[in-house]
Structure formats: structure tokens, C-alpha cells
Motif scaffolding. Structure first.
Motif, PDB file in Angstrom:
ATOM      1  N   GLY A 136     -31.439 -10.778 -59.020  1.00 43.11           N
ATOM      2  CA  GLY A 136     -31.783 -11.961 -59.796  1.00 43.11           C
ATOM      3  C   GLY A 136     -33.065 -12.590 -59.273  1.00 43.11           C
ATOM      4  N   GLY A 137     -33.690 -13.403 -60.103  1.00 42.25           N
ATOM      5  CA  GLY A 137     -34.922 -14.065 -59.683  1.00 42.25           C
ATOM      6  C   GLY A 137     -35.520 -14.879 -60.812  1.00 42.25           C
ATOM      7  N   ASN A 138     -36.791 -15.184 -60.689  1.00 39.64           N
ATOM      8  CA  ASN A 138     -37.511 -15.970 -61.689  1.00 39.64           C
ATOM      9  C   ASN A 138     -38.667 -15.153 -62.257  1.00 39.64           C
ATOM     10  OD1 ASN A 138     -36.162 -18.628 -61.489  1.00 39.64           O
ATOM     11  ND2 ASN A 138     -36.911 -18.557 -59.387  1.00 39.64           N
ATOM     12  N   MET A 139     -38.780 -15.188 -63.572  1.00 36.45           N
ATOM     13  CA  MET A 139     -39.916 -14.546 -64.220  1.00 36.45           C
ATOM     14  C   MET A 139     -40.964 -15.601 -64.548  1.00 36.45           C
ATOM     15  SD  MET A 139     -40.230 -12.205 -67.667  1.00 36.45           S
ATOM     16  CE  MET A 139     -39.978 -13.591 -68.796  1.00 36.45           C
ATOM     17  N   PHE A 140     -42.206 -15.272 -64.255  1.00 34.45           N
ATOM     18  CA  PHE A 140     -43.331 -16.154 -64.541  1.00 34.45           C
ATOM     19  C   PHE A 140     -44.206 -15.448 -65.581  1.00 34.45           C
ATOM     20  CE2 PHE A 140     -41.796 -17.071 -60.339  1.00 34.45           C
ATOM     21  CZ  PHE A 140     -41.826 -18.460 -60.253  1.00 34.45           C
ATOM     22  N   HIS A 141     -44.215 -16.012 -66.784  1.00 33.99           N
ATOM     23  CA  HIS A 141     -44.995 -15.451 -67.887  1.00 33.99           C
ATOM     24  C   HIS A 141     -46.286 -16.249 -68.028  1.00 33.99           C
ATOM     25  CE1 HIS A 141     -46.119 -14.156 -71.953  1.00 33.99           C
ATOM     26  NE2 HIS A 141     -45.320 -13.123 -71.768  1.00 33.99           N
ATOM     27  N   LYS A 142     -47.388 -15.559 -68.264  1.00 34.14           N
ATOM     28  CA  LYS A 142     -48.683 -16.239 -68.299  1.00 34.14           C
ATOM     29  C   LYS A 142     -48.763 -17.260 -69.427  1.00 34.14           C
ATOM     30  CE  LYS A 142     -52.779 -16.609 -66.469  1.00 34.14           C
ATOM     31  NZ  LYS A 142     -52.939 -17.079 -65.083  1.00 34.14           N
ATOM     32  N   ILE A 143     -48.076 -17.016 -70.523  1.00 35.75           N
ATOM     33  CA  ILE A 143     -48.137 -17.933 -71.670  1.00 35.75           C
ATOM     34  C   ILE A 143     -46.862 -18.764 -71.798  1.00 35.75           C
ATOM     35  CG2 ILE A 143     -48.448 -18.099 -74.174  1.00 35.75           C
ATOM     36  CD1 ILE A 143     -50.898 -17.135 -72.617  1.00 35.75           C
ATOM     37  N   GLU A 144     -45.711 -18.122 -71.645  1.00 29.18           N
ATOM     38  CA  GLU A 144     -44.442 -18.795 -71.934  1.00 29.18           C
ATOM     39  C   GLU A 144     -43.825 -19.494 -70.739  1.00 29.18           C
ATOM     40  OE1 GLU A 144     -41.827 -16.091 -73.899  1.00 29.18           O
ATOM     41  OE2 GLU A 144     -43.280 -15.585 -75.453  1.00 29.18           O
ATOM     42  N   GLY A 145     -44.434 -19.351 -69.566  1.00 30.47           N
ATOM     43  CA  GLY A 145     -43.949 -20.092 -68.415  1.00 30.47           C
ATOM     44  C   GLY A 145     -42.845 -19.385 -67.640  1.00 30.47           C
TER      45      GLY A 145
END
Length: 254
Positions: A152-161
Motif C-alpha cells: 500500500g502507499g500513496n500515488m502522486f499524479h501530476k494533474i490529479e493530485g
């Protein structure tokens, strides 16, 4: 009257008649009447309008017209389509994560100055280009011939955050035991974050090994994932089956 007198009288008559005969001129009546008309100058008539040459203005020279740049009208905040226009502008200006951003984010997962981290990221970026998202997280796995993986973790999207993600996956290999690892996943061509919540099998791309780091190529459609792991040795390259992502934790790995 004597003969001599008659001869002188006849000669005198001829002399007087000669000038009168020389002054007589024969005139044709028609010619005489038209002569005074022909002597007068005739007025010139203008040619018909149809035969007049068209009027042409003298050529004039003008400075060349320089094209002016056209700037699109700004979209007022709150107007229809404003959010889409802002998203498009942001995407065009800065749609991917740069090398420096990725190294800082990966050091937050593996620790600052981790040996081999910058090298494996540079190799991946050289081959694959810059991603438009990444995942920072951790996982636990174990195997007895057939392995299981939970993470598990956090996804960081360049546009959607930012958003939370979880994953599971089976693996088949030649190792025994279990381990816990930090994971940094480079994500390519993910334009809708919901497209992540699917199963991504191991692909045919290159497997990377630099120092203690390893990374494998996974793909579904156009979306490509390259998970970078530390300290798993050959395990990631040989026995990674697939990763299935979800929005909530799942215990079933299939």
C-alpha cells in the motif's frame, strides 16, 4: 468707211473683249452651295461611352501588413469549461515529473543518499522517459514456491493530485521465506487515475539491477508501471506475477 478704218475698229474691239473673256469662270451650282459649308470647321464629337477607355487610378504603394498574434481569450473562473481549460494548460506546461523531483521523492522512501538509487532512476528515465505519476509505499511478501505480496502507499499524479492505493499479487519463484520492502513505482501514460485499479501483469520490458535496487516492467494497455524495490535480489525479476491495484485493502491476492 474705208477698209483700213474697219480693220482698226475690229482690232480695237478684240483688245477690249480679251480681259472680259479672261475674267469669266464657270461655277457648278451644287458645288458653290456646299463650298461655304465645307469651309466651316466641323465640331468634334466625343466617342460613345461604351468606347471610352476605363479610368485607371495611378498605382499606389502601401507598407506590408504584419500579421498580429492571436491570443485566445482567457476563460473566466467558474465559466463553463474553465476547469478543463486550466487542466489542459497545466498538462501542456508541466505534464510529467522531472528527474530531480523523482530523486527527492524516492529518497523519501528509501532514505537520502541510498546507494544506486540515482543510477537506476537515470537508467529508467533514459529508456522510458518521464512518468506522469509515481507511487511511494511499502509491501510485505512471502513465498514457498508460490508467493504472495501485499502493499500500500500513496500515488502522486501530476494533474490529479494525491490518492491512496493498495495492491496485491501472487508470484511464482524459486525462493523461500518472507520480506518487507519499500517500493517506488514509476507510472507512465496514466491520464485517468481510475485506470490504475486493474491487474498489471509482468511485461516483456527490461529488468533493471543497479546496486541493491531492482525494477521490473509491467503493462496493461498503454499504462506502464515500473516498480523499484530495494533488497529483493533476483526475486522481483524472476517471480513477479502481477500487481492488482485497488482503492481499499484486499486480502485475496487474485
Amino acid at each position: 468707211m474705208t477698209m483700213r478704218t474697219w480693220i482698226f475698229a475690229a482690232m480695237a474691239a478684240l483688245v477690249m473683249a480679251a480681259p472680259a473673256t479672261a475674267q469669266i469662270t464657270t461655277i457648278d451650282p451644287n458645288t458653290g452651295i456646299d463650298s461655304d459649308l465645307q469651309a466651316q470647321p466641323q465640331p468634334q464629337q466625343a466617342p460613345p461611352a461604351a468606347e471610352r477607355p476605363p479610368y485607371a487610378e495611378p498605382p499606389q504603394s502601401y507598407p506590408p501588413v504584419q500579421p498580429q498574434p492571436v491570443n485566445p481569450a482567457p476563460v473566466a473562473p467558474g465559466a463553463p469549461g474553465a476547469a478543463r481549460a486550466q487542466a489542459d494548460a497545466s498538462f501542456k506546461q508541466d505534464a510529467t515529473f522531472k528527474r530531480e523531483e523523482l530523486i527527492v521523492a524516492a529518497e523519501g522512501v528509501f532514505g537520502k543518499g541510498a546507494s544506486g538509487l540515482a543510477g537506476i532512476l537515470e537508467d529508467i528515465l533514459k529508456d522510458q522517459g518521464e512518468p506522469n505519476a509515481y507511487i511511494a509505499g511499502s509491501e510485505a511478501s512471502g513465498a514457498v514456491g508460490v508467493g504472495l505480496r501485499y502493499g500500500g502507499g500513496n500515488m502522486f499524479h501530476k494533474i490529479e493530485g494525491q490518492r491512496k492505493v493498495y495492491w496485491t499479487g501472487p508470484s511464482i519463484g524459486f525462493d523461500l521465506g518472507g520480506d518487507a520492502n519499500k517500493v517506488f513505482v514509476l507510472v507512465y501514460n496514466l491520464y485517468d487515475s481510475q485506470e490504475l485499479y486493474k491487474r498489471f501483469p509482468a511485461g516483456e520490458g527490461r529488468v533493471y539491477f543497479v546496486g541493491g535496487f531492482s525494477a521490473a516492467y509491467m503493462r496493461r494497455g498503454d499504462v506502464v508501471l515500473i516498480p523499484v524495490r530495494l533488497g529483493v535480489g533476483w526475486r522481483v525479476g524472476i517471480n513477479a506475477g502481477y500487481m492488482k491495484f485497488s482503492e481499499k485493502k484486499r486480502w485475496l491476492p487474485f
